[in-house]
Design an enzyme around this catalytic site. Sequence first.
Site, PDB file in Angstrom:
ATOM      1  N   LYS A 225      81.282 -56.489  69.218  1.00  0.00           N
ATOM      2  CA  LYS A 225      82.720 -56.101  69.763  1.00  0.00           C
ATOM      3  C   LYS A 225      82.532 -54.617  69.471  1.00  0.00           C
ATOM      4  CE  LYS A 225      86.545 -54.861  69.006  1.00  0.00           C
ATOM      5  NZ  LYS A 225      87.018 -53.493  69.572  1.00  0.00           N
ATOM      6  N   GLU A 300      79.904 -49.786  57.261  1.00  0.00           N
ATOM      7  CA  GLU A 300      79.519 -48.347  57.139  1.00  0.00           C
ATOM      8  C   GLU A 300      80.962 -47.440  57.704  1.00  0.00           C
ATOM      9  OE1 GLU A 300      76.399 -47.014  56.802  1.00  0.00           O
ATOM     10  OE2 GLU A 300      75.140 -48.997  56.909  1.00  0.00           O
ATOM     11  N   CYS A 335      80.313 -39.765  61.468  1.00  0.00           N
ATOM     12  CA  CYS A 335      80.535 -40.192  59.964  1.00  0.00           C
ATOM     13  C   CYS A 335      80.011 -39.368  58.893  1.00  0.00           C
ATOM     14  CB  CYS A 335      80.067 -41.542  59.813  1.00  0.00           C
ATOM     15  SG  CYS A 335      78.497 -41.817  60.358  1.00  0.00           S
ATOM     16  N   GLU A 434      88.962 -37.318  55.923  1.00  0.00           N
ATOM     17  CA  GLU A 434      88.213 -37.318  57.260  1.00  0.00           C
ATOM     18  C   GLU A 434      88.777 -36.823  58.366  1.00  0.00           C
ATOM     19  OE1 GLU A 434      86.378 -41.029  58.897  1.00  0.00           O
ATOM     20  OE2 GLU A 434      84.562 -39.998  58.717  1.00  0.00           O
TER      21      GLU A 434
HETATM   22  P1  NAD Z   1      88.039 -48.126  63.797  1.00  0.00           P
HETATM   23  O1  NAD Z   1      87.928 -48.773  62.340  1.00  0.00           O
HETATM   24  O2  NAD Z   1      89.142 -47.724  64.340  1.00  0.00           O
HETATM   25  O3  NAD Z   1      87.194 -48.994  64.740  1.00  0.00           O
HETATM   26  C1  NAD Z   1      86.314 -49.650  64.577  1.00  0.00           C
HETATM   27  C2  NAD Z   1      85.985 -50.828  65.315  1.00  0.00           C
HETATM   28  O4  NAD Z   1      86.587 -51.860  64.580  1.00  0.00           O
HETATM   29  C3  NAD Z   1      86.305 -50.916  66.937  1.00  0.00           C
HETATM   30  O5  NAD Z   1      85.484 -51.728  67.458  1.00  0.00           O
HETATM   31  C4  NAD Z   1      87.883 -51.466  66.751  1.00  0.00           C
HETATM   32  O6  NAD Z   1      88.155 -52.230  67.813  1.00  0.00           O
HETATM   33  C5  NAD Z   1      87.392 -52.558  65.666  1.00  0.00           C
HETATM   34  N1  NAD Z   1      89.010 -52.926  64.900  1.00  0.00           N
HETATM   35  C6  NAD Z   1      89.875 -52.161  64.661  1.00  0.00           C
HETATM   36  N2  NAD Z   1      90.973 -52.855  63.814  1.00  0.00           N
HETATM   37  C7  NAD Z   1      90.351 -53.994  63.668  1.00  0.00           C
HETATM   38  C8  NAD Z   1      90.846 -55.186  63.083  1.00  0.00           C
HETATM   39  N3  NAD Z   1      91.930 -55.414  62.459  1.00  0.00           N
HETATM   40  N4  NAD Z   1      89.827 -56.166  62.870  1.00  0.00           N
HETATM   41  C9  NAD Z   1      88.764 -56.117  63.363  1.00  0.00           C
HETATM   42  N5  NAD Z   1      88.193 -55.187  63.960  1.00  0.00           N
HETATM   43  C10 NAD Z   1      89.196 -54.011  64.395  1.00  0.00           C
HETATM   44  O7  NAD Z   1      87.061 -46.828  63.934  1.00  0.00           O
HETATM   45  P2  NAD Z   1      86.648 -45.655  65.011  1.00  0.00           P
HETATM   46  O8  NAD Z   1      87.885 -44.935  65.044  1.00  0.00           O
HETATM   47  O9  NAD Z   1      86.050 -46.488  66.176  1.00  0.00           O
HETATM   48  O10 NAD Z   1      85.226 -45.038  64.134  1.00  0.00           O
HETATM   49  C11 NAD Z   1      85.650 -43.886  63.730  1.00  0.00           C
HETATM   50  C12 NAD Z   1      85.289 -44.290  62.190  1.00  0.00           C
HETATM   51  O11 NAD Z   1      83.800 -44.764  62.104  1.00  0.00           O
HETATM   52  C13 NAD Z   1      85.131 -42.999  61.459  1.00  0.00           C
HETATM   53  O12 NAD Z   1      85.879 -43.097  60.266  1.00  0.00           O
HETATM   54  C14 NAD Z   1      83.812 -42.601  61.099  1.00  0.00           C
HETATM   55  O13 NAD Z   1      83.437 -42.028  59.995  1.00  0.00           O
HETATM   56  C15 NAD Z   1      83.156 -44.324  61.053  1.00  0.00           C
HETATM   57  N6  NAD Z   1      81.778 -44.289  61.371  1.00  0.00           N
HETATM   58  C16 NAD Z   1      81.067 -44.412  60.213  1.00  0.00           C
HETATM   59  C17 NAD Z   1      79.404 -44.424  60.455  1.00  0.00           C
HETATM   60  C18 NAD Z   1      78.634 -44.832  59.402  1.00  0.00           C
HETATM   61  O14 NAD Z   1      77.328 -44.962  59.584  1.00  0.00           O
HETATM   62  N7  NAD Z   1      79.117 -44.629  57.878  1.00  0.00           N
HETATM   63  C19 NAD Z   1      78.879 -44.227  61.781  1.00  0.00           C
HETATM   64  C20 NAD Z   1      79.949 -44.192  62.778  1.00  0.00           C
HETATM   65  C21 NAD Z   1      81.444 -44.121  62.584  1.00  0.00           C
END
Ligand code: NAD
Length: 544
Positions: A225, A300, A335, A434
């Site tokens: 997803k 992550e 991230c 962040e």
């Molecule tokens: P997000 O948490 O908003 O969304 C991530 C994913 O989760 C999306 O596919 C979203 O649709 C899904 N999602 C949202 N609500 C959900 C729920 N209730 N249940 C299940 N899935 C759900 O994050 P984002 O805005 O897409 O990404 C940015 C974040 O990702 C930043 O905080 C960044 O630091 C982190 N990130 C971490 C790494 C790492 O390796 N540690 C790498 C890339 C990004």
Amino acid sequence: MAAPPAIPRRGLFIGGGWREPTLGRRIPVINPATEDTIGDIPAATAEDVELAVAAARSAFLLDGGSRWARASGATRAKYLNAIAAKVPISCVSLNLRPEVRCIHVHRKVRRMHGVAEAPLSHRRIKEKISYLAWLETVDSGKPKDEAVADMDDVAACFEFYAGLAEALDGKQHAPISLPMEEFKTYVLKEPIGVVGLITPWNYPLLMATWKVAPALAAGCTAVLKPSELASLTCLELGAICEEIGLPSGVLNIITGLGPDAGAPIASHPHVDKIAFTGSTATGKTIMTAAAQMVKPVSLELGGKSPLVIFDDVADIDKAVEWAVFGCFFNSGQVCSATSRLLLHEKIAERFLDRLVEWAKNIKISDPLEEGCRLGSVISKGQYEKIKKFISTARSEGATILHGGDRPKHLGKGFFIEPTIITDVSTSMQIWREEVFGPVICVKVFKTESEAVELANDTHYGLAGGVISDDLQRCERIAKVIHSGIVWINCSQPTLVQAPWGGNKRSGFGRELGEWGLENYLSVKQVTRYCKDELYGWYQRPSKL
Ligand code: NAD
């Protein structure tokens, strides 16, 4: 100039084919650099998740697992290599559908006769890097050169895990040395089952690949997803899987909103593990849902990583370039971005002067333009969030030394200048939270111990960096920074062979390298009693 290719209108990729979402909903795709609507993606709901999980489960169990889960690692490796297009596919060994076989034969003949390449729809990752990079750029706003590098990494990641899948065969039945003779024990590494892979938008296809490649290498089947903000290239991965004849249901791709399409995956009783990359807030929600079924998760999450620069650096510009790369690459939507810059007081002024010069020199433009080094951020929501961070920093007493606004030459699109913030205190939001944008905040330190204390002054623990010409000092600091990754004299290199992941609120579990594969393997102990005699704990009853 040739017209750009059209954005494909795709359905959900379930059970090896395409289907419209059950409720018929779609989500518009907006190019964040132009604000134009350029297409749409399916908006899946729980009904579609149900179908995708069922497809993944039957692929996992098909023929007692012998088609995928219990096939040799070498068999699975062929598919992973085929996705990347590393080796010519041996159609027979891959059991491709006849029509797909024809495509490959035709392509071989075309190549032999120097005839034009196969149509886009029949190419695999390496064969259509520039197309996939273009798609990633118009979907996410990242500079085209970055997107090309991402696609190279995607192909390399599939090839790397193909290698580990092959090596897995040799690791089965590993004997355990025991201090007794009546038992013999060995270990099997088995795929966990059906895995739910939920990914973010900052590296759309690459973040998905970090999960899909090891999951498939391990023998799992998966429901992916991707983020609703950038799903186009992940849907193209579905097309590539179809093209190479990946067995139906091994990889299913569901696009849609988090609560509608992600949450039902996290809470599904037939999903055996969740691997998630995204924000800490969503990570908590997913962990809570998974906990109800004692379902393993790997997370992550976000970061607020430090980069510490000492006064002994002979080449200031070399250090400045890493600071720029560490926080402005991908518009800071990384991230592990080193978004807290710690400068030794003796070089702080000189360093900041140069940092501003380097920031001014970054080419900010339409990300498709040649030489662009800073594109737009992903969306209007993210743009507004970043602007709010900057205004809060200002109102809390920090100084916006450079940037902080939309670049004057770009009237449209979600662009933000590279922003440098000084006079920061450790209680300010800009220090603690962040931003996920091109915003770096700066603090000055006097001593090594103060630098370490400031570096560790965060709830996050993903990465950290130190720049100094004294390598012993670097090694010392690498040991005491509380993070999963430490960079010495650089920031952000990401290597498919090395473990990736964080501590504290940056999550747990490691992706990439052999650790990435372990995420999807379950370890089974098999122990055999091998003596002819009774074990002898109980007394044998008389035969009468
Ligand atoms: P997000 O948490 O908003 O969304 C991530 C994913 O989760 C999306 O596919 C979203 O649709 C899904 N999602 C949202 N609500 C959900 C729920 N209730 N249940 C299940 N899935 C759900 O994050 P984002 O805005 O897409 O990404 C940015 C974040 O990702 C930043 O905080 C960044 O630091 C982190 N990130 C971490 C790494 C790492 O390796 N540690 C790498 C890339 C990004």
